[in-house]
Design a protein around this motif. Structure first.
Motif, PDB file in Angstrom:
ATOM      1  N   TRP A   1      17.186  24.472  -1.058  1.00 42.61           N
ATOM      2  CA  TRP A   1      17.724  23.158  -1.428  1.00 42.61           C
ATOM      3  C   TRP A   1      18.658  23.288  -2.631  1.00 42.61           C
ATOM      4  O   TRP A   1      19.759  22.737  -2.655  1.00 42.61           O
ATOM      5  CB  TRP A   1      16.557  22.220  -1.730  1.00 42.61           C
ATOM      6  N   ALA A   2      18.214  24.004  -3.666  1.00 45.33           N
ATOM      7  CA  ALA A   2      19.009  24.136  -4.886  1.00 45.33           C
ATOM      8  C   ALA A   2      20.275  24.949  -4.655  1.00 45.33           C
ATOM      9  O   ALA A   2      21.345  24.640  -5.201  1.00 45.33           O
ATOM     10  CB  ALA A   2      18.163  24.776  -5.986  1.00 45.33           C
TER      11      ALA A   2
ATOM     12  N   ARG B   1      23.129  23.120  -3.429  1.00 42.25           N
ATOM     13  CA  ARG B   1      23.640  22.171  -4.414  1.00 42.25           C
ATOM     14  C   ARG B   1      24.022  22.880  -5.708  1.00 42.25           C
ATOM     15  O   ARG B   1      23.972  22.300  -6.798  1.00 42.25           O
ATOM     16  CB  ARG B   1      22.578  21.093  -4.688  1.00 42.25           C
TER      17      ARG B   1
ATOM     18  N   SER C   1      26.409  21.331  -8.142  1.00 43.98           N
ATOM     19  CA  SER C   1      25.897  20.224  -8.945  1.00 43.98           C
ATOM     20  C   SER C   1      24.945  20.686 -10.049  1.00 43.98           C
ATOM     21  O   SER C   1      24.961  20.148 -11.162  1.00 43.98           O
ATOM     22  CB  SER C   1      25.169  19.216  -8.055  1.00 43.98           C
ATOM     23  N   TYR C   2      24.093  21.689  -9.737  1.00 43.07           N
ATOM     24  CA  TYR C   2      23.046  22.076 -10.688  1.00 43.07           C
ATOM     25  C   TYR C   2      23.238  23.458 -11.307  1.00 43.07           C
ATOM     26  O   TYR C   2      22.652  23.758 -12.352  1.00 43.07           O
ATOM     27  CB  TYR C   2      21.667  22.018 -10.003  1.00 43.07           C
TER      28      TYR C   2
ATOM     29  N   TYR D   1      12.570  17.381  -6.000  1.00 45.05           N
ATOM     30  CA  TYR D   1      13.442  18.542  -6.162  1.00 45.05           C
ATOM     31  C   TYR D   1      14.616  18.253  -7.102  1.00 45.05           C
ATOM     32  O   TYR D   1      15.012  19.097  -7.911  1.00 45.05           O
ATOM     33  CB  TYR D   1      13.979  19.013  -4.803  1.00 45.05           C
ATOM     34  N   GLY D   2      15.190  17.065  -7.009  1.00 50.74           N
ATOM     35  CA  GLY D   2      16.308  16.727  -7.887  1.00 50.74           C
ATOM     36  C   GLY D   2      15.892  16.710  -9.348  1.00 50.74           C
ATOM     37  O   GLY D   2      16.618  17.211 -10.223  1.00 50.74           O
ATOM     38  N   ASN D   3      14.710  16.163  -9.629  1.00 47.81           N
ATOM     39  CA  ASN D   3      14.216  16.146 -11.015  1.00 47.81           C
ATOM     40  C   ASN D   3      13.953  17.557 -11.515  1.00 47.81           C
ATOM     41  O   ASN D   3      14.223  17.883 -12.681  1.00 47.81           O
ATOM     42  CB  ASN D   3      12.944  15.307 -11.104  1.00 47.81           C
TER      43      ASN D   3
ATOM     44  N   ARG E   1      17.314  19.254 -12.262  1.00 48.78           N
ATOM     45  CA  ARG E   1      17.903  18.747 -13.500  1.00 48.78           C
ATOM     46  C   ARG E   1      17.157  19.302 -14.723  1.00 48.78           C
ATOM     47  O   ARG E   1      17.766  19.613 -15.751  1.00 48.78           O
ATOM     48  CB  ARG E   1      17.885  17.218 -13.517  1.00 48.78           C
TER      49      ARG E   1
END
Length: 486
Positions: free
Chosen positions: A259-260, A263, A266-267, A315-317, A320
Motif C-alpha cells: 500500500w505504501a 503511494r 505522497s509519503y 494505513y494512512g495514519n 503519515r
C-alpha cells in the motif's frame, strides 16, 4: 503446580444448585460512560447479575457483573440472546451491542436476538481491579517491548517483576486470583440463566474467541450458536499464542508495505514493498541506538506500527506518522507524564495480566525468555524480539487454581470460526488451531484480507453473509470456506 492441585473446580460448576441466580433482572439506564451511537439512542439498558467471586464457594462472597441490552422488537422473529465479548482480556463490552449496531449489524440479527454486552469480571462496572498503573510508567503496554539484546531482556525483567509485585500489593480484596477465563465462562452461563434463557448464543473476537471456546466447551448443553472471530487458538493466551504476534506482523506487514509503495510520491516511504520494509528497519534501529530527545524509542516505534496494522483504514495514519519519524525532531513523542497521574489503561492492563497469568503457568527463568527472544529476533525480524520477551506473568504471585479449559470436540456442530488470512495479532494459524481442536463441531471461514476482526467491521461481503445466515437461520457452511477480499 497445576498437577499437584488438591481441588479443581468441575467444568459444570456454573450449573450448581448452590447459589443459583434468580431469573429476572432490573433494567435501568446505563452509566453515562457507556457510549451509545445515535442510531440506538434510548434502546440500550443495563442491569447487574450477581455471581460468586469464587465458584468453589458459590454461596460465599458475591460480585456483580453489569450487562447491557438492546432488546429485539420483533417477538415473532426473536430466537433468544446473543452475548458479546470484544476481547482483551480487559476490554469493556457494555458498549458492544450499540457499537456493532452503529457499524451496520444486520437488522435480521437484531430482530432475532436480544443483544447482550457486558463488562466481564474485574472490568469497568463489574467489580473493577487495579494494579495502580500511572502515566509515564515503564510498563506502558501489555505486549512486551522489543529487546535489542540480552541486556534489554534483563532490564524488562526488572520492570516485569516490579509490576507483578505492585499488582499483588494492590490486591487488597483478593479478587485478582479469581480472574480467569474459566470463571468468566461460568459467569456467562450465570448471565444466561438470569436472563431466563435455556440457551445463549455468543460472539467473541480476539481474546473473546478464547472465552467463547471455553464457554462452549464447558457448557455444551446451554450454548446455542457460537461465532469465534480472530482467534488466539485456544481457551487461553500462553507463550505460544503471544509469540504468534510476531508471525502475524510478518504476514500482515507486506500488505501495508505494498500500500505504501504505491503511494511513495505522497509519503516517501519507499517505491517497492522491500524498500518500505527497509525504511521500517532503518527507523527502528536508529531509535534503538539513539532515542530521540522527545523520548521516542525503537520499542515504541515498533509497537505503534504493530498497532496500526490492526485495520487497513489506519494505513494512512501510519504512513503519515512514519513521515514525521523520517524528519528528526518532528516525530510525535512517546507520552511521558508525571507519575502521580493515574493511567486510563490501569484497569485494562490489570485485567489482561490477571487473566493471562492466572490461566496457565508461565516460565519463571529469565534465561528461557532470553533464548526465545534471540530465536524470534532472527525468525521474525519485525517484531519477534518483542512478543517473545518476558512479562509480569513470570513473577505472578498466584499459581493457576485449575488447569486451562480443554476444548471439547464433543457436542453439537455449533461453532463458526472466522479468520482473516493476514492478521497482525491473531494470525491464521490461530484459526486453524481452533478449528482442528473443535473437530466436526466447527467450520472455518477464512477471509482473504488483512486486519483484526472479520464480522461486520471488515466489510467482507462473503464472510458477513455466511455469519449472518448462521446466526439467523442456523445455516452452517457444509465445509471450511475461503472468502475473497472485497
Amino acid at each position: 503446580m497445576i498437577g499437584a492441585l488438591a481441588a479443581v473446580i468441575p467444568a459444570t460448576a456454573g450449573e450448581s444448585t448452590a447459589g443459583r441466580p434468580t431469573v429476572g433482572l432490573q433494567w435501568t439506564a446505563c452509566p453515562q460512560d457507556v457510549v451509545v451511537p445515535p442510531a440506538v439512542q434510548g434502546q440500550v439498558q443495563c442491569a447487574k447479575v450477581p455471581v460468586p467471586l469464587d465458584y468453589r464457594d458459590p454461596g460465599g462472597t458475591q460480585i456483580e457483573i453489569m450487562v447491557s441490552r438492546i432488546a429485539s422488537t420483533k417477538p415473532e422473529k426473536r430466537r433468544g440472546v446473543l452475548m458479546f465479548n470484544p476481547g482483551g482480556p480487559g476490554g469493556t463490552g457494555l458498549d458492544q451491542p450499540g457499537f456493532l449496531a452503529g457499524q451496520g449489524l444486520p437488522a435480521s440479527v437484531m430482530d432475532a436476538y436480544d443483544l447482550i454486552g457486558m463488562d466481564t469480571r474485574g472490568v469497568g462496572h463489574s467489580a473493577p481491579v487495579s494494579c495502580g498503573f500511572v502515566l509515564g510508567d515503564a510498563y506502558w503496554a501489555n505486549i512486551p517491548p522489543y529487546a535489542v539484546d540480552d541486556a534489554d531482556v534483563t532490564r524488562h525483567a526488572e520492570v516485569a517483576e516490579e509490576v507483578a509485585a505492585r499488582c499483588a500489593e494492590n490486591d487488597t480484596d483478593g479478587r485478582l486470583r479469581h480472574l480467569t477465563t474459566a470463571n468468566m465462562a461460568r459467569d456467562l452461563d450465570r448471565i444466561r440463566a438470569a436472563l431466563g434463557e435455556e440457551k445463549a448464543s455468543f460472539y467473541g473476537a480476539s481474546y473473546g474467541s478464547a472465552l467463547g471456546a471455553a464457554y462452549v466447551s464447558m457448557f455444551p448443553r446451554s450454548t446455542d450458536r457460537i461465532v469465534l472471530d480472530s482467534n488466539i487458538g485456544d481457551t487461553h493466551l500462553d507463550r505460544d499464542g503471544l509469540r504468534r504476534y510476531a508471525l502475524g506482523m510478518e504476514q500482515t506487514f507486506p500488505d501495508f508495505a505494498t500500500w505504501a509503495a504505491a503511494r511513495h510520491d505522497s509519503y516517501g516511504l519507499g517505491r517497492t514493498p522491500q524498500q518500505v520494509r527497509r525504511t521500517y528497519l532503518t527507523l527502528a534501529e536508529r531509535f534503538d541506538r539513539t532515542p530521540a530527545p522527545d523520548g521516542l524509542t525503537g520499542e515504541f516505534f515498533r509497537g505503534i506500527t504493530f498497532a496500526y496494522l490492526y485495520n487497513e483504514r489506519q494505513y494512512g495514519n501510519l504512513a503519515r506518522t512514519w513521515q514525521s519519524y523520517l524528519d528528526p525532531g518532528q516525530a510525535p513523542s512517546q507520552a511521558e507524564t508525571a507519575a502521580a497521574a493515574p493511567s486510563p489503561n490501569d484497569n485494562a492492563f490489570t485485567v489482561f495480566l490477571a487473566v493471562t497469568c492466572n490461566d496457565v503457568q508461565w516460565p519463571k527463568d529469565v534465561t528461557t525468555y532470553r533464548r526465545a527472544v534471540a530465536e524470534d529476533r532472527k525468525r521474525y525480524p519485525l517484531f519477534g524480539a518483542a512478543s517473545a520477551n518476558i512479562t509480569p506473568c513470570a513473577y505472578w504471585k498466584y499459581e493457576p487454581s485449575e488447569p486451562p479449559v480443554a476444548i471439547s470436540a464433543k457436542g453439537p456442530r455449533n461453532v463458526l470460526v472466522l479468520q482473516n488470512r493476514q492478521d497482525p495479532v491473531t494470525p491464521l494459524a490461530g484459526g486453524k488451531l481452533l478449528r482442528e481442536k473443535f473437530g466436526q463441531r466447527a467450520r472455518l471461514v477464512t477471509a482473504n484480507q488483512s486486519g483484526h476482526g472479520v464480522y461486520v467491521l471488515s466489510g467482507n461481503a462473503c464472510a458477513l453473509n455466511l455469519t449472518t445466515s448462521y446466526l439467523v437461520e442456523g445455516t452452517m457452511p457444509a465445509r471450511d470456506t475461503t472468502c475473497r477480499g472485497d
